[in-house]
Design an enzyme around this catalytic site. Structure first.
Site, short mmCIF file in Angstrom:
data_model
loop_
_atom_site.label_atom_id
_atom_site.label_comp_id
_atom_site.label_asym_id
_atom_site.label_seq_id
_atom_site.Cartn_x
_atom_site.Cartn_y
_atom_site.Cartn_z
N SER A 179 35.99 32.91 38.03
CA SER A 179 35.18 32.38 36.92
C SER A 179 35.48 30.90 36.75
O SER A 179 36.58 30.43 37.05
CB SER A 179 35.54 33.10 35.61
N TYR A 232 42.06 35.91 30.06
CA TYR A 232 40.99 35.91 31.08
C TYR A 232 41.16 34.71 32.02
O TYR A 232 41.06 34.85 33.25
CB TYR A 232 39.66 35.85 30.35
N ALA A 284 44.01 35.34 34.36
CA ALA A 284 43.63 36.30 35.41
C ALA A 284 42.74 35.63 36.46
O ALA A 284 42.94 35.80 37.66
CB ALA A 284 42.90 37.49 34.79
P1 NAP Z 1 29.73 43.61 33.10
O1 NAP Z 1 28.26 43.51 33.04
O2 NAP Z 1 30.50 43.90 31.86
O3 NAP Z 1 30.15 44.66 34.26
C1 NAP Z 1 31.50 44.89 34.51
C2 NAP Z 1 31.61 45.84 35.68
O4 NAP Z 1 33.01 46.03 35.96
C3 NAP Z 1 31.03 47.21 35.40
O5 NAP Z 1 30.43 47.70 36.57
C4 NAP Z 1 32.28 48.03 35.03
O6 NAP Z 1 32.16 49.42 35.30
C5 NAP Z 1 33.29 47.41 35.96
N1 NAP Z 1 34.66 47.67 35.55
C6 NAP Z 1 35.29 47.27 34.42
N2 NAP Z 1 36.57 47.71 34.41
C7 NAP Z 1 36.75 48.40 35.57
C8 NAP Z 1 37.84 49.10 36.14
N3 NAP Z 1 39.04 49.19 35.51
N4 NAP Z 1 37.66 49.72 37.33
C9 NAP Z 1 36.46 49.66 37.97
N5 NAP Z 1 35.39 49.00 37.47
C10 NAP Z 1 35.54 48.38 36.29
O7 NAP Z 1 30.36 42.23 33.62
P2 NAP Z 1 29.73 41.08 34.54
O8 NAP Z 1 29.30 39.99 33.64
O9 NAP Z 1 28.79 41.64 35.52
O10 NAP Z 1 31.07 40.56 35.25
C11 NAP Z 1 31.39 40.92 36.59
C12 NAP Z 1 32.51 40.00 37.06
O11 NAP Z 1 32.06 38.65 36.98
C13 NAP Z 1 33.77 40.09 36.20
O12 NAP Z 1 34.91 39.97 37.01
C14 NAP Z 1 33.63 38.88 35.30
O13 NAP Z 1 34.87 38.45 34.84
C15 NAP Z 1 32.97 37.89 36.24
N6 NAP Z 1 32.26 36.80 35.57
C16 NAP Z 1 31.31 37.06 34.63
C17 NAP Z 1 30.67 35.99 34.01
C18 NAP Z 1 29.61 36.20 32.93
O14 NAP Z 1 29.29 35.24 32.22
N7 NAP Z 1 29.06 37.39 32.78
C19 NAP Z 1 30.99 34.68 34.37
C20 NAP Z 1 31.95 34.45 35.35
C21 NAP Z 1 32.58 35.52 35.95
P3 NAP Z 1 31.51 50.44 34.20
O15 NAP Z 1 30.02 50.19 34.25
O16 NAP Z 1 31.89 51.77 34.70
O17 NAP Z 1 32.12 50.07 32.90
#
Ligand code: NAP
Length: 249
Positions: A144, A157, A160
């Site tokens: 991120s 965060y 991490a």
């Molecule tokens: P999201 O929509 O909340 O989706 C999170 C995903 O991670 C879901 O598929 C969830 O599974 C899974 N997950 C959470 N805990 C888990 C665990 N213990 N074991 C296996 N799967 C797990 O989040 P997102 O925005 O797509 O984020 C995805 C990645 O991108 C993350 O690493 C986040 O930090 C990073 N990111 C996000 C952003 C942003 O603005 N959204 C920006 C930069 C980086 P379930 O569906 O089963 O809960």
């Protein structure tokens, strides 16, 4: 015409929703068989599987809490048991627990570190033997922008994600001689469930601070994953790619 990843096998942690789901579908559209991991959203994971299969590839769903070492290993073992190999690992699973440092509990700290950072270490370690044997592999870590510059309310965060960037560079140096590349994607804000919880005024101020004036779509982040996993990304390793709309330069 076969896609650029035809015949390859990709594991996406957290492939049920958001960025991970977009990665699953983009990898499938390029012809890769996909392993869709989730921890709680069974229906979402199964619908991602159906959408991937409709693109003509094989897909399986594996429930595993990748923050747990044994479960992370079981995920990779399940992938190798069904598809005999893992060519591409996308360490995407992640959570946020936004609080100022003085309010962060030990649990808020541990949950975020284990889910975002330890999971990437566990899954990376588990795919290495197979990738080493074949002399090839692509690992993409979804870090991120917050791991690059920090943010108030995100000490856990940011630690991490910063750790993930450092893990990426060390692993890249260790694994290059085996034909394995390891890169980090450092997205800015992306329109997913994770970013949907912010208060309205915060969102307005945030958008004003992004030169391109909007959040990324999950599909735009998946496009960078396809680049790093595909032929065009072959000479990238240890890199931090920053699809962030210009918010951090
Ligand atoms: P999201 O929509 O909340 O989706 C999170 C995903 O991670 C879901 O598929 C969830 O599974 C899974 N997950 C959470 N805990 C888990 C665990 N213990 N074991 C296996 N799967 C797990 O989040 P997102 O925005 O797509 O984020 C995805 C990645 O991108 C993350 O690493 C986040 O930090 C990073 N990111 C996000 C952003 C942003 O603005 N959204 C920006 C930069 C980086 P379930 O569906 O089963 O809960």
């Amino acid at each position: 015409m076969p896609g650029s990843l035809a015949g390859q096998v990709a594991v996406v942690t957290g492939g049920s929703r958001g960025i991970g789901r977009a990665c699953v579908l983009a990898l499938a559209a390029e012809g890769a068989d996909v392993v869709i991991n989730y921890v709680s959203s069974e229906d979402a994971a199964q619908s991602a599987r159906a959408e991937a299969e409709a693109l003509g590839v094989r897909a399986i769903v594996v429930r595993a809490d990748v923050g747990d070492e044994a479960e992370a290993r079981r995920l990779i073992e399940a992938a190798e048991a069904v598809f005999e190999r893992v060519d591409i690992l996308v360490n995407n699973a992640g959570i946020a627990r936004v609080k100022l440092i003085h309010r962060l509990t030990r649990e808020d700290w541990d949950d975020v570190i284990r889910t975002n950072l330890s999971s990437a270490f566990f899954c990376t370690q588990a795919v290495i033997p197979g990738m080493r044997t074949r002399g090839s592999g692509r690992i993409v870590n979804i870090a991120s922008m917050v791991g690059q510059h920090g943010d108030p309310g995100q000490a856990n965060y940011a630690a991490a994600k910063g750790g993930m960037i450092a893990l990426t560079k060390s692993a890249a140096k260790e694994l290059a001689r085996f034909g394995i590349t390891v890169n980090a994607l450092c997205p800015g804000y992306v329109d997913t469930d994770m970013s949907s919880v912010m208060p309205e005024q915060y969102r307005k101020d945030l958008l004003a601070s992004i030169p391109l004036g909007r959040m990324a779509t999950a599909e735009e982040i998946a496009a960078s994953v396809i680049f790093l996993a595909g032929p065009g990304g072959a000479f990238y390793t240890g890199a931090e790619l920053s699809p962030n709309g210009g918010q951090y330069m």
